[in-house]
Design an enzyme around this catalytic site. Sequence first.
Site, PDB file in Angstrom:
ATOM      1  N   ASP A  85       5.448   0.874  11.794  1.00 54.09           N
ATOM      2  CA  ASP A  85       4.042   0.346  11.430  1.00 54.09           C
ATOM      3  C   ASP A  85       3.967  -1.152  11.788  1.00 54.09           C
ATOM      4  O   ASP A  85       2.950  -1.749  11.631  1.00 54.09           O
ATOM      5  CB  ASP A  85       4.070   0.346   9.846  1.00 54.09           C
ATOM      6  N   LYS A 136       0.982  -1.316   0.105  1.00 53.02           N
ATOM      7  CA  LYS A 136      -0.048   0.037   0.105  1.00 53.02           C
ATOM      8  C   LYS A 136       0.895   1.333   0.173  1.00 53.02           C
ATOM      9  O   LYS A 136       0.615   2.246  -0.760  1.00 53.02           O
ATOM     10  CB  LYS A 136      -1.005  -0.111   1.369  1.00 53.02           C
ATOM     11  N   ASN A 137       1.873   1.517   0.649  1.00 52.88           N
ATOM     12  CA  ASN A 137       2.724   2.280   1.159  1.00 52.88           C
ATOM     13  C   ASN A 137       3.611   2.711  -0.170  1.00 52.88           C
ATOM     14  O   ASN A 137       4.183   3.704  -0.413  1.00 52.88           O
ATOM     15  CB  ASN A 137       3.354   2.616   2.317  1.00 52.88           C
ATOM     16  N   CYS A 139      -4.888   8.766   9.708  1.00 56.40           N
ATOM     17  CA  CYS A 139      -4.571   8.194  10.903  1.00 56.40           C
ATOM     18  C   CYS A 139      -4.453   9.208  12.100  1.00 56.40           C
ATOM     19  O   CYS A 139      -3.569  10.283  11.994  1.00 56.40           O
ATOM     20  CB  CYS A 139      -3.515   7.007  10.985  1.00 56.40           C
ATOM     21  N   ARG A 197       1.767  14.825  13.076  1.00 55.37           N
ATOM     22  CA  ARG A 197       1.713  14.383  11.558  1.00 55.37           C
ATOM     23  C   ARG A 197       1.867  15.711  10.849  1.00 55.37           C
ATOM     24  O   ARG A 197       1.025  16.046   9.845  1.00 55.37           O
ATOM     25  CB  ARG A 197       1.054  13.429  11.040  1.00 55.37           C
ATOM     26  N   ARG A 244      -8.515  -0.132   4.889  1.00 56.17           N
ATOM     27  CA  ARG A 244      -7.550   0.878   4.465  1.00 56.17           C
ATOM     28  C   ARG A 244      -6.381   0.169   4.072  1.00 56.17           C
ATOM     29  O   ARG A 244      -5.764   0.595   2.859  1.00 56.17           O
ATOM     30  CB  ARG A 244      -7.467   1.841   5.339  1.00 56.17           C
TER      31      ARG A 244
HETATM   32  C1  UD1 Z   1       4.843   6.926   6.002  1.00 57.52           C
HETATM   33  C2  UD1 Z   1       3.964   5.711   5.854  1.00 57.52           C
HETATM   34  C3  UD1 Z   1       3.413   5.292   7.311  1.00 57.52           C
HETATM   35  C4  UD1 Z   1       4.897   5.082   8.176  1.00 57.52           C
HETATM   36  C5  UD1 Z   1       5.761   6.085   8.140  1.00 57.52           C
HETATM   37  C6  UD1 Z   1       7.033   6.100   8.918  1.00 57.52           C
HETATM   38  C7  UD1 Z   1       3.111   6.047   3.681  1.00 57.52           C
HETATM   39  C8  UD1 Z   1       1.658   6.353   2.966  1.00 57.52           C
HETATM   40  N1  UD1 Z   1       2.917   6.105   5.125  1.00 57.52           N
HETATM   41  O1  UD1 Z   1       4.237   7.846   6.425  1.00 57.52           O
HETATM   42  O2  UD1 Z   1       2.965   3.971   7.274  1.00 57.52           O
HETATM   43  O3  UD1 Z   1       4.339   4.889   9.580  1.00 57.52           O
HETATM   44  O4  UD1 Z   1       6.269   6.454   6.775  1.00 57.52           O
HETATM   45  O5  UD1 Z   1       7.650   4.833   8.383  1.00 57.52           O
HETATM   46  O6  UD1 Z   1       4.040   5.608   3.270  1.00 57.52           O
HETATM   47  N2  UD1 Z   1       7.109  14.756   9.671  1.00 57.52           N
HETATM   48  C9  UD1 Z   1       7.221  16.112   9.848  1.00 57.52           C
HETATM   49  N3  UD1 Z   1       7.005  16.939   8.787  1.00 57.52           N
HETATM   50  C10 UD1 Z   1       6.607  16.581   7.544  1.00 57.52           C
HETATM   51  C11 UD1 Z   1       6.653  15.124   7.403  1.00 57.52           C
HETATM   52  C12 UD1 Z   1       6.858  14.317   8.525  1.00 57.52           C
HETATM   53  O7  UD1 Z   1       7.694  16.648  11.253  1.00 57.52           O
HETATM   54  O8  UD1 Z   1       6.519  17.253   6.865  1.00 57.52           O
HETATM   55  C13 UD1 Z   1       7.162  13.811  10.930  1.00 57.52           C
HETATM   56  C14 UD1 Z   1       6.049  12.936  10.998  1.00 57.52           C
HETATM   57  O9  UD1 Z   1       5.141  13.817  12.091  1.00 57.52           O
HETATM   58  C15 UD1 Z   1       6.809  11.814  11.958  1.00 57.52           C
HETATM   59  C16 UD1 Z   1       8.275  11.379  11.138  1.00 57.52           C
HETATM   60  O10 UD1 Z   1       8.502  12.951  10.520  1.00 57.52           O
HETATM   61  O11 UD1 Z   1       7.113  11.999  13.291  1.00 57.52           O
HETATM   62  C17 UD1 Z   1       8.032  10.490  10.112  1.00 57.52           C
HETATM   63  O12 UD1 Z   1       7.133  10.894   9.137  1.00 57.52           O
HETATM   64  P1  UD1 Z   1       7.212  10.285   7.729  1.00 57.52           P
HETATM   65  O13 UD1 Z   1       8.405   9.507   7.444  1.00 57.52           O
HETATM   66  O14 UD1 Z   1       7.191  11.537   6.561  1.00 57.52           O
HETATM   67  O15 UD1 Z   1       5.890   9.337   7.524  1.00 57.52           O
HETATM   68  P2  UD1 Z   1       4.916   9.558   6.269  1.00 57.52           P
HETATM   69  O16 UD1 Z   1       5.590   9.672   4.927  1.00 57.52           O
HETATM   70  O17 UD1 Z   1       3.691  10.259   6.590  1.00 57.52           O
END
Ligand code: UD1
Length: 419
Positions: free
Chosen positions: A306, A22-23, A117, A122, A398
Amino acid sequence: MDKLQIDGGRRLEGTIAIAGAKNAALPQIAASLLSPHALTLTNLPQVGDVANMLSVVGRHGVAVNVAGPHTATLNAGPANHVEAPYDLVRKMRATVLVLGPLVARFGRARVSLPGGCAIGARPIDLHMKVLAQLGASVAVESGYIVAEALSGLAGARIVLASPSVGATQTAMMAATYATGETEIVNAAGEPEVADLAACLAAMGANIEGAGTHRIAVQGPTNWRAARHHTIPDRIEAGTYAMAAAITRGHLELTGARLEHLGALAQMLETVGARMWPTDRGLMVACDGRVAAADISTEPYPGFPTDLQAQYMALMAVADGACAIRETIFENRFMHVPELVRMGADISLRGSTALVRGRTKLVGAPVMATDLRASVCLVLAGLAAEGQTTVSRVYHLDRGYEDLARKLVRCGAAIRRVPE
Ligand code: UD1
């Protein structure tokens, strides 16, 4: 809304086919917006988030042609609509991934601030920052992120403050339109980032280093029609590996790749279960009660956030006590009170959960709160004495294709019933 009724205490034995990730699929669907030529994605998982993302790109004008349960051809030739509205975006945070492709190709994007979620604040500041570093003007106006780059994007050296998966993907996609070289430093090294790069390369992009912490993109791109087969879902595979361990069963996970699950394989070994590669995927076996062992979630190749909730369900019935530390998201323990309702002994101290293993859990009505928390309750239900009812199954839909049916074929007693 449906719920799952689980009669626990049955050992799982059999074969489970692992779906596409999915991701990995979500950013690839967003990437279709970049090219004026068709992108065919095969091995798409049939899950709610993928259907939602297909609707999102459809709203941007992408012609979506679904050719079977796991294949879709996306033609963004006619796409022209640069606004992603709240009603679609609120359902899923990953829709923010359309921001980079839209501003790169059309010079303008207006994307509602995402929902998704409930596992923490986030923020999406890093997505906005990388686009600004490539030359876009980016602002938040009335709940929408508005990005503009009417005279195009220019390659830049981007140093990510933290290795965000999504921000790395946004930077990589936008950089395919930027003139010259873009270097992404402290990039996320997750397999889903490498798979997006493979998809973009098939579409014509020039990308090196994806899967490491330094990625170079040479733009602009000569786009061409492409076909890409999405990697298997390492989180789905890891979830079923833990289902085997918690029921003291034997499961073969076809399509799963050991190289994506190194940290889990190591932990399973430590606690007394085994995971090894077969011709078709991975075998997981566990013949007794597992021992407790501490984990800390980390970016890849560390233990994935995850899989933290699923691991906690396993530790709830382990021999001994352990600490589970969550370092990626600040509010990812919503499964704890539900596991406690089933008899687990867990206390929270900040970002650490202290789990004292019990000899048994007891079935109870519990409520799913997010995708991975819900599946952790299913695992707990498989091991518990008596009946567990997991409500709000839409969270599971989902991200897990056919979860109940896959488990039932391996001996679980699960029924899906209307709530
Ligand atoms: C992706 C995965 C999710 C997984 C996560 C971490 C998808 C669709 N989802 O989420 O299932 O749990 O990676 O492996 O691929 N952050 C910020 N600012 C930003 C972006 C992120 O502060 O602009 C923080 C987030 O709040 C979090 C950390 O960075 O604490 C990691 O997030 P990130 O790696 O971006 O996760 P996602 O890409 O949202």
